[in-house]
Design a protein around this motif. Structure first.
Motif, PDB file in Angstrom:
ATOM      1  N   GLU A 150       1.270  -0.940   0.228  1.00  0.00           N
ATOM      2  CA  GLU A 150      -0.285   0.383   0.038  1.00  0.00           C
ATOM      3  C   GLU A 150       0.889   1.349   0.597  1.00  0.00           C
ATOM      4  N   GLU A 151       2.081   1.217   0.997  1.00  0.00           N
ATOM      5  CA  GLU A 151       2.916   2.486   0.851  1.00  0.00           C
ATOM      6  C   GLU A 151       3.478   2.330  -0.735  1.00  0.00           C
ATOM      7  N   SER A 152       3.523   1.596  -0.822  1.00  0.00           N
ATOM      8  CA  SER A 152       4.173   1.434  -2.521  1.00  0.00           C
ATOM      9  C   SER A 152       3.092   2.437  -3.538  1.00  0.00           C
ATOM     10  N   GLU A 153       2.847   1.535  -3.367  1.00  0.00           N
ATOM     11  CA  GLU A 153       1.652   2.150  -3.925  1.00  0.00           C
ATOM     12  C   GLU A 153       1.424   3.954  -4.240  1.00  0.00           C
ATOM     13  N   ILE A 154       1.435   4.442  -2.855  1.00  0.00           N
ATOM     14  CA  ILE A 154       0.572   5.549  -2.988  1.00  0.00           C
ATOM     15  C   ILE A 154       2.005   6.395  -3.214  1.00  0.00           C
ATOM     16  N   ALA A 155       3.170   5.993  -2.911  1.00  0.00           N
ATOM     17  CA  ALA A 155       4.495   6.891  -3.212  1.00  0.00           C
ATOM     18  C   ALA A 155       4.117   6.620  -4.924  1.00  0.00           C
ATOM     19  N   ARG A 156       3.672   5.899  -5.454  1.00  0.00           N
ATOM     20  CA  ARG A 156       4.158   5.916  -7.082  1.00  0.00           C
ATOM     21  C   ARG A 156       2.826   6.833  -7.964  1.00  0.00           C
ATOM     22  N   LEU A 157       1.575   6.961  -6.316  1.00  0.00           N
ATOM     23  CA  LEU A 157       1.227   8.043  -6.901  1.00  0.00           C
ATOM     24  C   LEU A 157       1.838   9.867  -6.923  1.00  0.00           C
ATOM     25  N   ASN A 158       2.779   9.591  -5.700  1.00  0.00           N
ATOM     26  CA  ASN A 158       3.549  10.769  -5.359  1.00  0.00           C
ATOM     27  C   ASN A 158       4.479  11.418  -7.220  1.00  0.00           C
ATOM     28  N   ALA A 159       4.889  10.453  -7.574  1.00  0.00           N
ATOM     29  CA  ALA A 159       5.372  10.319  -8.157  1.00  0.00           C
ATOM     30  C   ALA A 159       5.175  10.592  -9.403  1.00  0.00           C
ATOM     31  N   MET A 160       4.191  10.990  -9.912  1.00  0.00           N
ATOM     32  CA  MET A 160       3.610  10.417 -10.906  1.00  0.00           C
ATOM     33  C   MET A 160       3.491  12.396 -10.136  1.00  0.00           C
ATOM     34  N   LEU A 161       2.395  12.921 -10.171  1.00  0.00           N
ATOM     35  CA  LEU A 161       2.037  13.790  -9.455  1.00  0.00           C
ATOM     36  C   LEU A 161       3.354  14.570  -9.249  1.00  0.00           C
ATOM     37  N   ALA A 162       4.967  14.795  -8.846  1.00  0.00           N
ATOM     38  CA  ALA A 162       5.761  14.727  -9.016  1.00  0.00           C
ATOM     39  C   ALA A 162       6.552  14.944 -10.781  1.00  0.00           C
ATOM     40  N   LEU A 163       6.247  14.154 -10.953  1.00  0.00           N
ATOM     41  CA  LEU A 163       6.571  14.100 -13.462  1.00  0.00           C
ATOM     42  C   LEU A 163       6.086  15.428 -13.202  1.00  0.00           C
ATOM     43  N   PHE A 164       4.521  15.586 -13.062  1.00  0.00           N
ATOM     44  CA  PHE A 164       3.404  16.887 -14.087  1.00  0.00           C
ATOM     45  C   PHE A 164       3.987  17.854 -13.174  1.00  0.00           C
ATOM     46  N   GLU A 165       4.191  17.973 -12.190  1.00  0.00           N
ATOM     47  CA  GLU A 165       4.906  19.070 -11.738  1.00  0.00           C
ATOM     48  C   GLU A 165       5.871  19.542 -11.597  1.00  0.00           C
ATOM     49  N   SER A 166       6.571  19.309 -12.433  1.00  0.00           N
ATOM     50  CA  SER A 166       8.575  19.248 -12.426  1.00  0.00           C
ATOM     51  C   SER A 166       9.146  20.779 -13.278  1.00  0.00           C
ATOM     52  N   ASP A 167       9.490  20.753 -12.719  1.00  0.00           N
ATOM     53  CA  ASP A 167      10.496  22.573 -13.069  1.00  0.00           C
ATOM     54  C   ASP A 167      11.272  21.971 -14.337  1.00  0.00           C
ATOM     55  N   THR A 168      11.394  20.677 -13.986  1.00  0.00           N
ATOM     56  CA  THR A 168      12.904  20.458 -15.367  1.00  0.00           C
ATOM     57  C   THR A 168      12.193  19.433 -16.495  1.00  0.00           C
ATOM     58  N   CYS A 169      12.660  19.136 -17.789  1.00  0.00           N
ATOM     59  CA  CYS A 169      12.981  18.621 -18.915  1.00  0.00           C
ATOM     60  C   CYS A 169      11.271  17.455 -18.345  1.00  0.00           C
ATOM     61  N   LEU A 170      10.115  17.268 -18.810  1.00  0.00           N
ATOM     62  CA  LEU A 170       9.718  15.694 -18.583  1.00  0.00           C
ATOM     63  C   LEU A 170      10.111  14.558 -19.657  1.00  0.00           C
ATOM     64  N   SER A 171      10.816  14.713 -20.887  1.00  0.00           N
ATOM     65  CA  SER A 171      11.581  13.769 -21.440  1.00  0.00           C
ATOM     66  C   SER A 171      12.653  13.412 -20.506  1.00  0.00           C
TER      67      SER A 171
END
Length: 667
Positions: free
Chosen positions: A532-553
């Motif tokens: 469960e903790e791993s899956e929630i961390a996966r969601l947070n990683a996705m949000l961090a990617l989408f709000e990144s201020d560095t190149c998305l690719s």
């Protein structure tokens, strides 16, 4: 020797597959496999992973066994191999008994070089006995990230594949996947003893994909989708496009809305009849439908090179899902746009999917008590279960329940033996007397017993196996259950009867060692909580990617351990100067303003009536309030209760704390 390998590879590549050269990464993987080593191919979607086993299969001496998670993937690859004259076949649930037997006979004779199966097929003890007698050169695991508990789309039965490799004495394995993080790669490598040099990654950076993240409030999403798609779906110049949503209802609504605006769109989801899905997919492949609005049921095995646009109307479930879904765009190498219309409104819903798959400790304990009840200390005991009934009894959803059973296998508590259907019924397509007359001697008496002991209603006949067996003993006829079922399946295959079966029952052997139920419950509950903790961390990683201020690719490639991607791609929204800040949902009234009694009194009363006055637990009530489905809720008619899903917009953890305070007085 290496020169001989390369010569054989090159010759087969040209003669059978019609290619002049291999793509990056393919040569290293194929060379390793042909040389007799295990390997892993971690290539982006559409980069030719399948050839990494298809070519070696023709050069290795024995059978190549391919384990695949989806029937659609198997059929596409079988069609390709058969079109090249490669002897390949599958054993799957869509086949008749005769068709499966014919495939097995071909495998025994060595005529079939590639056999494709689902991982669930290996749970069948008869199939395991058959495959153990067949010389196998290579086990191929497609979508191999499913083997890792820390990967997305985890499939519990995949955990047993290393054991099967040892059991069947298969000398090497080939793992194929498009989405594996460094942790998942390490997990795969360890489980199959793959040398580091034989883990081949070609990089995750796709220079032709424009990654675009656009913050949009929920109320504006539909308008923005129409605005963005309209120039791309102009009549006569329609660009093949996919719009991904989370729920089936959303797919239907959005497709209707787009059609209303004059755009050529169609909904696709798992709730549609199979024939309808096949028709829609064919129309999309043929260019008759320009835009598919789909749940993630659409895309696996879709080999369409010219998809120009992939839109995530709803947030994907993880970075891995996002990568896999955008990977369906631009396989022809031409520029393609991948847009996320992003906000945080549905984040709690995604989190609730995760929390709903964590069993309560009491549920795990109920399963262990069922197992302990059949232990009598006299050696190997048998435990029979029906998954649906056990799911209801334990209040654990079917998928995590399967995961729990696999964990019990891996701990040596249970071992699968076989499965059978508890109930059969049939209707005659040929007159019963004519059916009996087709046989002679003991076989005729056997068929006559089936006819005489079957309880016939207006159309359907039901079977009483015990009565049939007793009548057989009295008349000297072997009427064991297995023989009766085999006979009925034969009649069905011949078109003499229509046979239906239901209530699948799985049979396990149980260790005679007494269980420490408390300790094992804690251990297994801890395992699920870590997932469960791993899956929630996966969601947070996705949000961090989408709000990144560095190149998305660049950031997406690094997530998968690819350090070779350029630091600035020049064609993502960040490189265009647009850093996304995802809008938060509108503020909610404080939970303290809600009435616990008003929301929960009805479900508590129903629970107490069903369980002799017991009080439901904190997690059960939290799931009820957050609208998370649970097997027990059907029995309690929870969906018809006034409090069901009333707090689904709130974070699960906050609702759980609020429930705990009201239920137990804990602060």
């Amino acid at each position: 020797m290496a020169t001989d390998y390369q010569s054989a590879i090159s010759s087969t590549l040209q003669r059978i597959f019609g290619y002049d050269r291999l793509r990056p990464g393919q040569e290293a993987v194929i060379s390793a496999v042909v040389a007799g080593r295990s390997a892993a191919a971690i290539f982006p979607t559409g980069s030719g992973k399948s050839l990494c086993y298809q070519l070696p299969a023709l050069l290795l001496p024995h059978l190549t066994l391919v384990v695949s998670p989806l029937l659609a993937l198997m059929q596409d690859q079988l069609s390709f191999l058969n079109s090249r004259g490669v002897a390949a076949a599958s054993i799957d649930s869509a086949q008749s008994r005769e068709e499966a037997s014919a495939v097995m006979a071909g495998v025994r004779r060595g005529e079939i070089k590639v056999l494709m199966i689902s991982v669930e097929r290996l749970k069948n003890e008869r199939f395991r006995e058959f495959i153990a007698q067949v010389p196998i050169s290579l086990m191929v695991i497609d979508e191999a990230h499913c083997i890792s508990e820390w990967g997305h789309n985890f499939r519990p039965d995949y955990l047993k594949l290393p054991d099967y490799q040892r059991q069947f004495a298969i000398p090497q394995a080939l793992l194929l996947t498009a989405t594996a993080t460094p942790q998942v790669i390490a997990d795969m490598q360890t489980r199959f003893a793959i040398a580091a040099d034989d883990v081949i990654m070609t990089g995750f950076y796709r220079a032709n994909l424009n990654l675009l993240i656009e913050p949009v409030a929920s109320d504006d999403k539909q308008h923005r989708l129409v605005e963005w798609l309209s120039p791309r779906l102009q009549e006569g110049q329609e660009q093949p496009s996919i719009v991904y949503v989370t729920q089936q209802q959303s797919a239907e609504q959005l497709a209707t809305m787009l059609t209303h605006h004059g755009l050529n769109a169609c909904a696709y989801h798992a709730g549609l009849p199979a024939e309808t899905r096949d028709t829609i997919q064919h129309q999309f492949m043929a260019g008759e439908v320009a835009c598919i609005v789909a749940t993630i049921a659409f895309g696996m095995g879709i080999d369409k090179a010219d998809i120009r646009n992939v839109v995530h109307f709803d947030l994907p479930k993880s970075v891995e899902n996002y990568s896999q879904e955008i990977g369906r765009a631009g396989r022809d190498g031409r520029p393609s746009d991948c847009l996320v219309l992003a906000n945080r409104d549905a984040l709690n819903v995604l989190e609730n999917f995760v929390y709903g798959d964590t069993p309560e400790r009491d549920g795990i304990r109920r399963v262990l008590e069922e197992i302990a009840a059949v232990q009598d200390g006299s050696g190997e005991c048998r435990w029979e279960l029906m998954l649906t009934a056990l799911s209801q009894h334990s209040n654990i959803r079917p998928l995590p329940l399967k995961t729990l059973l696999v964990q019990l296998e891996l701990r040596g508590v249970i071992a699968p033996r076989f499965s059978y259907f508890a109930e059969y019924r049939f209707k005659y397509l040929r007159d019963p007397e004519a059916l009996i007359a087709m046989f002679e001697g003991e076989r005729q008496r056997f068929v006559q017993l089936i006819v005489e002991t079957s309880n016939r209603a207006r159309t359907w006949c039901s079977l009483d196996f015990d009565a049939l067996y007793r009548r057989g003993l009295e008349s000297g006829v072997n009427a064991e259950r297995s023989r009766v079922v085999s006979a009925l399946e034969y009649f069905n295959d011949k078109g003499w009867v229509v046979l239906e079966s239901k209530r699948m029952t799985e049979v396990y052997a149980v260790t005679p060692t007494p269980l420490d139920i408390d300790a094992l419950s804690d251990d297994l509950h801890g395992y699920f909580k870590s997932k469960e903790e791993s899956e929630i961390a996966r969601l947070n990683a996705m949000l961090a990617l989408f709000e990144s201020d560095t190149c998305l690719s660049h950031r997406l490639a690094r997530y998968f351990g690819d350090m070779q991607a350029p630091e600035r791609c020049g064609h993502c929204s960040v490189c265009h100067g647009h850093v996304a800040r995802l809008p938060s949902p509108a503020p909610l009234p404080p939970l303290e303003s809600q009435s616990f009694v008003e929301l929960c009194d009805q479900i508590i009363e129903r629970y107490q009536a069903a369980f002799e006055g017991q009080v439901p637990g904190v997690d059960l009530l939290t799931r009820y309030l957050c609208g998370i489905t649970a097997p027990l809720f059907t029995r309690l008619k929870a969906r018809q209760s006034k409090g069901f899903s009333r707090l689904e917009a709130y974070p699960y953890a906050e609702v759980r704390q609020w429930v705990s305070v009201h239920l137990t007085g804990d602060q």
